[in-house]
Design a protein around this motif. Structure first.
Motif, short mmCIF file in Angstrom:
data_model
loop_
_atom_site.label_atom_id
_atom_site.label_comp_id
_atom_site.label_asym_id
_atom_site.label_seq_id
_atom_site.Cartn_x
_atom_site.Cartn_y
_atom_site.Cartn_z
N SER A 172 -1.34 2.19 -14.51
CA SER A 172 -0.91 2.66 -15.83
C SER A 172 -2.09 3.13 -16.67
N MET A 173 -3.31 2.65 -16.34
CA MET A 173 -4.52 3.10 -17.03
C MET A 173 -5.21 4.23 -16.26
N GLN A 174 -4.50 4.77 -15.25
CA GLN A 174 -4.98 5.89 -14.43
C GLN A 174 -6.31 5.57 -13.76
N CYS A 175 -6.43 4.33 -13.29
CA CYS A 175 -7.60 3.91 -12.53
C CYS A 175 -7.26 4.03 -11.04
N PRO A 176 -8.06 4.72 -10.24
CA PRO A 176 -7.79 4.83 -8.80
C PRO A 176 -7.80 3.45 -8.15
N VAL A 177 -6.88 3.21 -7.21
CA VAL A 177 -6.75 1.88 -6.63
C VAL A 177 -6.81 1.91 -5.11
N ILE A 178 -7.40 0.83 -4.57
CA ILE A 178 -7.35 0.54 -3.14
C ILE A 178 -6.51 -0.72 -2.99
N GLY A 179 -5.48 -0.65 -2.19
CA GLY A 179 -4.61 -1.80 -1.98
C GLY A 179 -4.64 -2.26 -0.54
N SER A 180 -3.96 -3.35 -0.30
CA SER A 180 -3.88 -3.94 1.04
C SER A 180 -2.61 -3.48 1.74
N ILE A 181 -2.70 -3.37 3.07
CA ILE A 181 -1.50 -3.03 3.84
C ILE A 181 -0.56 -4.23 3.94
N ASN A 182 -1.04 -5.41 3.54
CA ASN A 182 -0.27 -6.64 3.70
C ASN A 182 0.46 -7.00 2.41
N GLY A 183 1.71 -6.58 2.30
CA GLY A 183 2.49 -6.93 1.13
C GLY A 183 3.05 -5.72 0.41
N GLY A 184 3.42 -5.95 -0.85
CA GLY A 184 4.13 -4.94 -1.62
C GLY A 184 3.32 -3.74 -2.04
N MET A 185 1.99 -3.83 -2.00
CA MET A 185 1.18 -2.67 -2.40
C MET A 185 1.43 -1.47 -1.51
N ALA A 186 1.70 -1.74 -0.23
CA ALA A 186 1.96 -0.66 0.72
C ALA A 186 3.29 0.03 0.44
N GLU A 187 4.12 -0.58 -0.41
CA GLU A 187 5.38 0.05 -0.79
C GLU A 187 5.20 1.01 -1.97
N ILE A 188 4.03 0.95 -2.59
CA ILE A 188 3.74 1.82 -3.73
C ILE A 188 2.75 2.92 -3.34
N ILE A 189 1.65 2.50 -2.71
CA ILE A 189 0.55 3.42 -2.44
C ILE A 189 0.80 4.23 -1.18
N GLU A 190 0.62 5.53 -1.29
CA GLU A 190 0.62 6.43 -0.14
C GLU A 190 -0.83 6.76 0.15
N TRP A 229 -5.45 4.31 -1.87
CA TRP A 229 -5.91 4.06 -0.51
C TRP A 229 -5.42 2.69 -0.07
N LEU A 230 -5.17 2.55 1.23
CA LEU A 230 -4.75 1.28 1.80
C LEU A 230 -5.77 0.84 2.84
N CYS A 231 -5.99 -0.48 2.91
CA CYS A 231 -6.94 -1.00 3.88
C CYS A 231 -6.37 -2.25 4.54
N ASP A 232 -6.89 -2.56 5.71
CA ASP A 232 -6.59 -3.81 6.38
C ASP A 232 -7.73 -4.77 6.05
N PRO A 233 -7.50 -5.76 5.19
CA PRO A 233 -8.60 -6.64 4.77
C PRO A 233 -9.15 -7.50 5.90
N PHE A 234 -8.40 -7.62 7.00
CA PHE A 234 -8.87 -8.41 8.12
C PHE A 234 -9.84 -7.63 9.01
N SER A 235 -10.00 -6.34 8.72
CA SER A 235 -10.95 -5.50 9.46
C SER A 235 -12.11 -5.15 8.54
N LYS A 236 -13.26 -5.74 8.80
CA LYS A 236 -14.44 -5.49 7.97
C LYS A 236 -14.82 -4.01 8.01
N GLU A 237 -14.75 -3.42 9.20
CA GLU A 237 -15.13 -2.01 9.36
C GLU A 237 -14.20 -1.10 8.57
N GLU A 238 -12.89 -1.36 8.66
CA GLU A 238 -11.94 -0.52 7.94
C GLU A 238 -12.06 -0.70 6.43
N LEU A 239 -12.26 -1.93 5.99
CA LEU A 239 -12.40 -2.19 4.56
C LEU A 239 -13.58 -1.41 3.99
#
Length: 388
Positions: free
Chosen positions: A298-316, A322-332
């Protein structure tokens, strides 16, 4: 309609987390639609009291911030008594899953009662690895039993609904209504600085330790960046010690001056951080539908979310964030660098804002009211049937 929300959390005195934000926002939105809203919440003062706050009827029940098993029993029985007292003044109760505050009311209820899934204790603790004492074990059991007793259950994300249905298969009918969009600010002016922002309690479930594991590489490559953690420190991690200390132990001492801990921040201070950060990251191991991410959007701040949970239902990914797998250090680390280097952060932030509008997060109160009406009608039919 006359609606009563039940949870100890409310922003005035007990702004513990997302439930407090949710109760305030949905109350305001329902009132705008012409409904009457009551909230049963906790005060840390010695006396119970009632007051009207911005049109919301608040029923404060006295209790400590942290309760013993016996104190918790006493507090939840006070909640039961208040709900019974309010039965003549409300048409429906909504109780948060967290804390099983409706547990003693549900078996004797005379009004329809729904439970809103935010994150049950048994899900929450599977990621935080806290030792379970007698009180937590009791709460976990009571939360599950409350879900089975409720007239209806709904969730703030499909992800959380699926987890609960997967572990409690008898609860197959769980509706999903996303959390409402926070109040939209007009004429937002960003002042982007070289800053990576994390907002949330410092706990393992939030992905704080995963983020810490990539900070040496990130800060080495991005010499003009600093990393800001905004949220209270906790011992909710597998080491059962200060999460802040664990984070610093993973970061090279030469970078410590560029890793800043703000502690718990006011809403106003958070808004300033959102406006000045380059990117806000939420690398949670699991997150239902985090309010703090909606606030960032809502403050127009770019966001990185997790693929695990509801964030993946919002972020494309790559379009509205951006979406990341927090269990992968390289991908994060890869996704973090991609977001920082992007020349389209402004466009992506605007896409995210449009995305939540397209998902009708500004129409959640209408959907919630329709859901309540459906539950009330079903309850009345069921009650009439049993009378005959």
């Amino acid at each position: 309609m006359r609606i009563c929300l039940v949870s100890e959390e409310f922003p005035v005195e007990t702004p513990k987390g997302g439930i407090a934000t949710y109760q305030y926002q949905i109350s305001k939105d329902l009132i705008q639609l012409g409904h009457e809203v009551h909230v049963i919440c906790k005060t840390l003062e010695k006396e119970d009291r009632e007051e009207i706050f911005e049109g919301i009827n608040l029923h404060y029940l006295s209790g400590k911030s942290e309760l013993t098993l016996e104190e918790d029993f006493t507090y939840r029985n006070k909640v039961k008594s208040k709900m019974v007292e309010l039965e003549e003044r409300v048409d429906i109760f909504e109780v948060a899953d967290w804390g099983a505050e409706g547990f003693y009311y549900l078996p004797i209820r005379n009004k329809p009662t729904v439970i809103k899934l935010h994150t049950p204790l048994y899900v929450w603790n599977s990621y935080n690895h806290l030792p379970m004492d007698e009180r937590m074990e009791r709460l976990e059991q009571d939360e599950i039993e409350s879900l089975k007793l409720a007239d209806s259950i709904y969730s703030c994300s499909n992800s959380l609904a699926n987890i609960v249905k997967g572990t409690l298969p008898e609860l197959e009918n769980i509706e999903v209504i996303y959390n409402p969009l926070p109040q939209i600010k007009q004429n937002i002016k960003r002042n982007e600085q070289k800053m990576l922002l994390f907002v949330g309690s410092l706990e393992e479930r939030k992905g704080v330790l995963q983020l810490a594991s990539v900070l040496n590489d990130f800060l080495e490559k991005n010499l003009d960046f600093k990393v800001v953690f905004a949220g209270k420190d906790t011992d909710r991690n597998r080491f059962h010690t200060s999460t802040k200390k664990v984070v610093l132990s993973k970061v090279n001492v030469k970078f410590h001056s560029r890793v800043i801990f703000k502690g718990h921040c006011s809403k106003e201070d958070l808004e300033k951080l959102f406006l000045s950060s380059s990117v806000c990251i939420f690398p949670s191991l699991f997150e239902n539908f985090p309010y703090v991410m909606l606030e960032a959007i809502s403050m127009q701040c770019p966001v990185i979310g997790s693929i695990n949970g509801g964030m993946a239902e919002i972020i494309e990914h790559g379009k509205s964030g951006w979406l990341c797998d927090p269990f992968s250090k390289e991908e994060l680390l890869e996704v973090l660098q991609e977001a920082i280097d992007s020349n389209e952060k402004g466009k992506i932030a605007k896409n995210a804002f449009q995305r939540v509008i397209d998902l009708k997060l500004n129409k959640v109160a209408e959907a919630t009211a329709e859901y309540y009406e459906k539950v009330i009608k079903h309850y009345e039919k069921k009650t009439l049937y049993h009378r005959h």
